[in-house]
Design a protein around this motif. Structure first.
Motif, PDB file in Angstrom:
ATOM      1  N   SER A   1       9.097   6.234   2.102  1.00 50.32           N
ATOM      2  CA  SER A   1      10.192   5.323   1.826  1.00 50.32           C
ATOM      3  C   SER A   1      10.889   4.553   2.790  1.00 50.32           C
ATOM      4  O   SER A   1      10.900   3.343   2.805  1.00 50.32           O
ATOM      5  N   VAL A   2      11.217   5.217   3.938  1.00 54.48           N
ATOM      6  CA  VAL A   2      11.753   4.533   5.330  1.00 54.48           C
ATOM      7  C   VAL A   2      10.517   4.042   5.867  1.00 54.48           C
ATOM      8  O   VAL A   2      11.091   2.772   6.345  1.00 54.48           O
ATOM      9  N   ILE A   3       9.514   4.309   6.041  1.00 57.13           N
ATOM     10  CA  ILE A   3       8.390   3.517   6.583  1.00 57.13           C
ATOM     11  C   ILE A   3       8.366   2.283   5.689  1.00 57.13           C
ATOM     12  O   ILE A   3       8.111   1.249   6.291  1.00 57.13           O
ATOM     13  N   THR A   4       7.973   2.420   4.530  1.00 54.75           N
ATOM     14  CA  THR A   4       8.017   1.293   3.650  1.00 54.75           C
ATOM     15  C   THR A   4       8.936   0.288   3.715  1.00 54.75           C
ATOM     16  O   THR A   4       8.933  -1.139   4.098  1.00 54.75           O
ATOM     17  N   ALA A   5      10.224   0.684   4.049  1.00 52.05           N
ATOM     18  CA  ALA A   5      11.453  -0.336   4.202  1.00 52.05           C
ATOM     19  C   ALA A   5      11.306  -0.902   5.535  1.00 52.05           C
ATOM     20  O   ALA A   5      11.520  -1.971   5.544  1.00 52.05           O
ATOM     21  N   PHE A   6      10.990  -0.303   6.428  1.00 53.13           N
ATOM     22  CA  PHE A   6      10.989  -1.099   7.900  1.00 53.13           C
ATOM     23  C   PHE A   6       9.918  -1.978   7.861  1.00 53.13           C
ATOM     24  O   PHE A   6      10.205  -3.024   8.383  1.00 53.13           O
ATOM     25  N   ILE A   7       8.626  -1.728   7.188  1.00 51.74           N
ATOM     26  CA  ILE A   7       7.622  -2.592   7.303  1.00 51.74           C
ATOM     27  C   ILE A   7       7.922  -3.782   6.680  1.00 51.74           C
ATOM     28  O   ILE A   7       7.714  -4.880   6.898  1.00 51.74           O
ATOM     29  N   SER A   8       8.142  -3.567   5.267  1.00 49.96           N
ATOM     30  CA  SER A   8       8.818  -4.621   4.304  1.00 49.96           C
ATOM     31  C   SER A   8       9.678  -5.661   5.003  1.00 49.96           C
ATOM     32  O   SER A   8       9.788  -6.745   4.940  1.00 49.96           O
ATOM     33  N   ALA A   9      10.973  -5.142   5.741  1.00 43.73           N
ATOM     34  CA  ALA A   9      12.072  -5.870   6.166  1.00 43.73           C
ATOM     35  C   ALA A   9      11.476  -6.570   7.703  1.00 43.73           C
ATOM     36  O   ALA A   9      12.279  -7.604   7.863  1.00 43.73           O
ATOM     37  N   SER A  10      10.583  -6.293   8.034  1.00 41.85           N
ATOM     38  CA  SER A  10      10.188  -7.133   9.618  1.00 41.85           C
ATOM     39  C   SER A  10       9.613  -8.424   8.983  1.00 41.85           C
ATOM     40  O   SER A  10       9.380  -9.287   9.775  1.00 41.85           O
TER      41      SER A  10
ATOM     42  N   ILE B   1       0.756  -1.227   0.010  1.00 42.21           N
ATOM     43  CA  ILE B   1      -0.032  -0.059   0.084  1.00 42.21           C
ATOM     44  C   ILE B   1       0.949   1.265  -0.259  1.00 42.21           C
ATOM     45  O   ILE B   1       0.537   2.106  -0.753  1.00 42.21           O
ATOM     46  N   LEU B   2       1.925   1.326   0.989  1.00 41.93           N
ATOM     47  CA  LEU B   2       2.768   2.476   0.981  1.00 41.93           C
ATOM     48  C   LEU B   2       3.610   2.541  -0.329  1.00 41.93           C
ATOM     49  O   LEU B   2       3.959   3.910  -0.702  1.00 41.93           O
ATOM     50  N   LEU B   3       3.856   1.582  -1.066  1.00 39.73           N
ATOM     51  CA  LEU B   3       4.708   1.652  -2.376  1.00 39.73           C
ATOM     52  C   LEU B   3       3.781   2.129  -3.346  1.00 39.73           C
ATOM     53  O   LEU B   3       4.287   2.993  -4.350  1.00 39.73           O
ATOM     54  N   LEU B   4       2.476   1.828  -3.588  1.00 42.57           N
ATOM     55  CA  LEU B   4       1.537   2.310  -4.129  1.00 42.57           C
ATOM     56  C   LEU B   4       1.486   3.928  -4.213  1.00 42.57           C
ATOM     57  O   LEU B   4       1.365   4.796  -5.250  1.00 42.57           O
ATOM     58  N   SER B   5       1.442   4.315  -3.044  1.00 41.90           N
ATOM     59  CA  SER B   5       1.314   5.837  -2.740  1.00 41.90           C
ATOM     60  C   SER B   5       2.490   6.599  -3.325  1.00 41.90           C
ATOM     61  O   SER B   5       2.272   7.793  -3.469  1.00 41.90           O
ATOM     62  N   GLN B   6       3.476   6.046  -3.336  1.00 39.87           N
ATOM     63  CA  GLN B   6       4.815   6.771  -3.883  1.00 39.87           C
ATOM     64  C   GLN B   6       4.535   7.140  -5.413  1.00 39.87           C
ATOM     65  O   GLN B   6       5.410   8.076  -5.867  1.00 39.87           O
ATOM     66  N   TYR B   7       3.814   6.741  -5.944  1.00 40.90           N
ATOM     67  CA  TYR B   7       3.332   6.713  -7.301  1.00 40.90           C
ATOM     68  C   TYR B   7       3.035   8.564  -7.507  1.00 40.90           C
ATOM     69  O   TYR B   7       3.334   9.045  -8.527  1.00 40.90           O
ATOM     70  N   PHE B   8       2.255   8.974  -6.307  1.00 38.80           N
ATOM     71  CA  PHE B   8       2.030  10.061  -6.692  1.00 38.80           C
ATOM     72  C   PHE B   8       2.806  11.230  -5.935  1.00 38.80           C
ATOM     73  O   PHE B   8       2.572  12.436  -5.741  1.00 38.80           O
ATOM     74  N   LEU B   9       4.019  10.972  -5.699  1.00 38.71           N
ATOM     75  CA  LEU B   9       4.973  11.650  -5.043  1.00 38.71           C
ATOM     76  C   LEU B   9       6.054  12.115  -5.873  1.00 38.71           C
ATOM     77  O   LEU B   9       7.395  12.002  -5.503  1.00 38.71           O
TER      78      LEU B   9
END
Length: 588
Positions: free
Chosen positions: A501-510, A380-388
């Motif tokens: 991007s930082v929040i996405t990296a943390f959640i994905s790596a968990s 979900i967070l990766l999709l949001s980066q499309y608009f940034l």
């Protein structure tokens, strides 16, 4: 001792790999090659893995695993040194410019801005330049690193799982992966440092260089980092030559007879009847493979990992380039931010995943729930980066008109205008200058500049007719070297992008450590090394080799301005003019 040594090797191999990723743009520019070919070079690491992973994973489990890992470290170090070798065979780097160039006698020949018609070279010199294919050494060095890395993961993890308490395995894996993630942090910071150093540092007079590290033609000292990472890997592999072939399991008393037998076996990699053993292993390999791929959970994990790795490899390979193009960051800053922000978030995520497994004593089902939750929210967070994203840079004749009032389409692009029609300008070269109106021109000549003052990086061009065309005649008609910076709105958008991007990296790596535990607990003990090896083989073959190639090809298709090789022909992509179309952007 084994846990410590394996952690250091994970750090060293991650240092090597991340430095290679951070140097992609520098290598692309130094060898004047497109992004698609860079993707092939980057994928050569996975090709090296592909060549030997199945045999190392299966036969390696029967042999002296620590010494095999030590041998792999030696090969990886040699691969790094081979990658740096082309720098010492190449001549000085000569960047594309219409302003000045250094002759063979080190005399700078200046050219009036509005009279330049591009530089020409003698046929003999062109043959020398065109005949250089030294990027092959980078390809082979990266492949050699892939071959050497093969025994580290399957043999190291299986050795650890064999002799550690079952409840400690998840925590140990988290420790290894966390220390390993420090490797990319230092790798990207090393890449950032080397990107600021000129490629021929120590061999040329830097005062006559008219570009800075922010320029799209700048090439950093990419070769220096490979010498550093090769030395680190060489040292990291030393302890494995002195570790025993086997240990007693934690919490159990050692069996004296077994230890004596083990000591005797350390004199060689294979026992005296090695020929008979290898024949037996070969006859047992295919049945073991059949048992492994009849495991439904294993097949599902392979498919999931394949999809995730495709996206991750494509993203991490070109993320510095994407940040450079979309937000106008210099490569060194983009690489540095990835190293100090994204990668620590990944490290904390891996620690969190391992801590949750140990703290709540989760079984395979609990680990699966963590993996599913992490994947869903990170998606979900990766999709949001499309608009940034930001708008393209304002470049006269390429993205906006010379009046700077309207955007131009690809079909309407024209570097010529009435304001520079009296100049004899080269349309091939990229020598950007920035006017006070915020508009970038592809060269001082195409900006209609009539004179200049200063030298090197301090050059200022005056009486530029095209600058007066864009605004009132009273406006300052001078331009300075370099592309214009992005506006405040783009800087604000970049801060939001980095936060997401930082929040996405943390959640994905968990979900990383729970995913590894699911794999280990779903496979018969005697098939663990083979399972880890085959997973690495398949995921790296289909998830590691193709993404850099097709991501690079997609990026090449969106290029608005290509560099020009000294003797003609298309060179490397000019970084700050890359326009991400919607499909490419969504992939990234």
């Amino acid at each position: 001792m084994f846990l410590f040594s394996l952690s250091v090797v994970y750090f060293a191999k991650a240092l090597q790999g991340s430095y290679m990723k951070s140097s992609v743009t520098q290598i692309e520019r130094r060898f004047d090659i497109p992004s698609s070919l860079i993707g092939v070079i980057d994928g050569s690491f996975e090709i090296g893995n592909l060549l030997v992973i199945a045999f190392v994973s299966y036969f390696g489990a029967k042999l002296h695993r620590p010494r095999l890992i030590g041998g792999g470290c030696l090969i990886m170090a040699l691969g790094s040194f081979l990658t740096a070798l082309p720098h010492f065979f190449q001549g000085p780097y000569k960047y594309e410019t219409t302003i000045s160039h250094v002759s063979e006698t080190n005399v700078t020949e200046t050219i009036l801005p509005c009279l330049v018609n591009g530089m020409t070279f003698a046929p003999a010199e062109c043959e020398k330049v065109a005949g250089s294919s030294l990027w092959v050494y980078v390809f082979l060095g990266n492949m050699l690193r892939g071959i050497g890395e093969t025994p580290v993961m399957p043999l190291g993890v299986s050795y650890l799982d064999d002799y550690a308490r079952e409840e400690n395995t998840a925590f140990y894996l988290a420790c290894i992966q966390t220390i390993g993630i420090l490797g990319p942090m230092f790798g990207f910071m090393l890449g950032s440092f080397c990107a600021k150093l000129y490629v021929d540092i120590g061999a040329v007079n830097l005062d006559i260089i008219s570009i800075t590290h922010k320029d799209s033609r700048w090439v950093g000292a990419w070769w220096l980092g490979f010498l550093v990472t090769g030395a680190v890997m060489l040292l990291a592999g030393i302890p494995f030559w002195f570790l025993p072939r086997s240990l007693h399991r934690q919490g159990e008393e050692p069996a004296t007879k077994n230890l004596e037998a083990t000591e005797g076996e350390q004199d060689g990699f294979i026992a005296a009847d090695s020929t008979g053993c290898l024949s037996w292993y070969s006859s047992d390999f295919l049945p073991s493979l059949r048992r492994l791929f009849s495991n439904t959970i294993y097949i599902l994990l392979i498919c999931t990992g394949l999809i995730q790795v495709n996206g991750f490899i494509g993203m991490i390979t070109f993320k510095p380039k994407y940040m450079e193009q979309t937000y106008g960051l210099p490569p060194s800053k983009a690489i540095f931010l990835i190293g100090i922000m994204n990668l620590p978030a990944v490290a904390l995520g891996i620690i969190m995943g391992g801590f949750m497994m140990k703290r709540f004593k989760l079984n395979v089902l609990g680990a699966a729930k963590i993996c599913i939750g992490a994947s869903f929210f990170s998606f979900i967070l990766l999709l949001s980066q499309y608009f940034l994203s930001c708008e393209n840079s304002a470049v006269a004749g390429l993205t906006v008109s010379y009046q700077g009032v309207q955007e131009v389409s690809y079909q309407q692009q024209s570097l010529l205008s009435q304001c520079n029609s009296v100049c004899s300008c080269s349309l091939r070269h990229w020598d950007p200058v920035c006017a006070s109106n915020g508009l970038t021109y592809t060269s001082p000549c195409l900006a209609g500049c009539q004179s200049y003052t200063g030298a090197g990086k301090e050059m200022v061009f005056h009486n530029c007719t095209c600058v007066g065309e864009a605004h009132a005649p009273a406006v300052n008609r001078s331009v300075v070297l370099g592309q214009c910076p992005r506006d405040q709105a783009c800087e604000h958008m970049f801060k939001i992008y980095m936060g997401v991007s930082v929040i996405t990296a943390f959640i994905s790596a968990s979900g990383a450590t729970p995913g590894t535990i699911i794999l280990l607990r779903s496979i018969q003990p005697e098939l663990k090394s083979l399972a880890l090896g085959m997973q690495t083989l398949i995921v790296r073959t289909l998830g590691g080799i193709p993404p850099p190639i097709y991501f690079g090809a997609l990026i090449d298709r969106t290029c608005l301005k290509w560099g020009t090789k000294r003797c003609g022909g298309r060179g490397a992509l000019l970084a700050h003019l890359l326009q991400m179309h919607s499909k490419t952007h969504s992939f990234l």
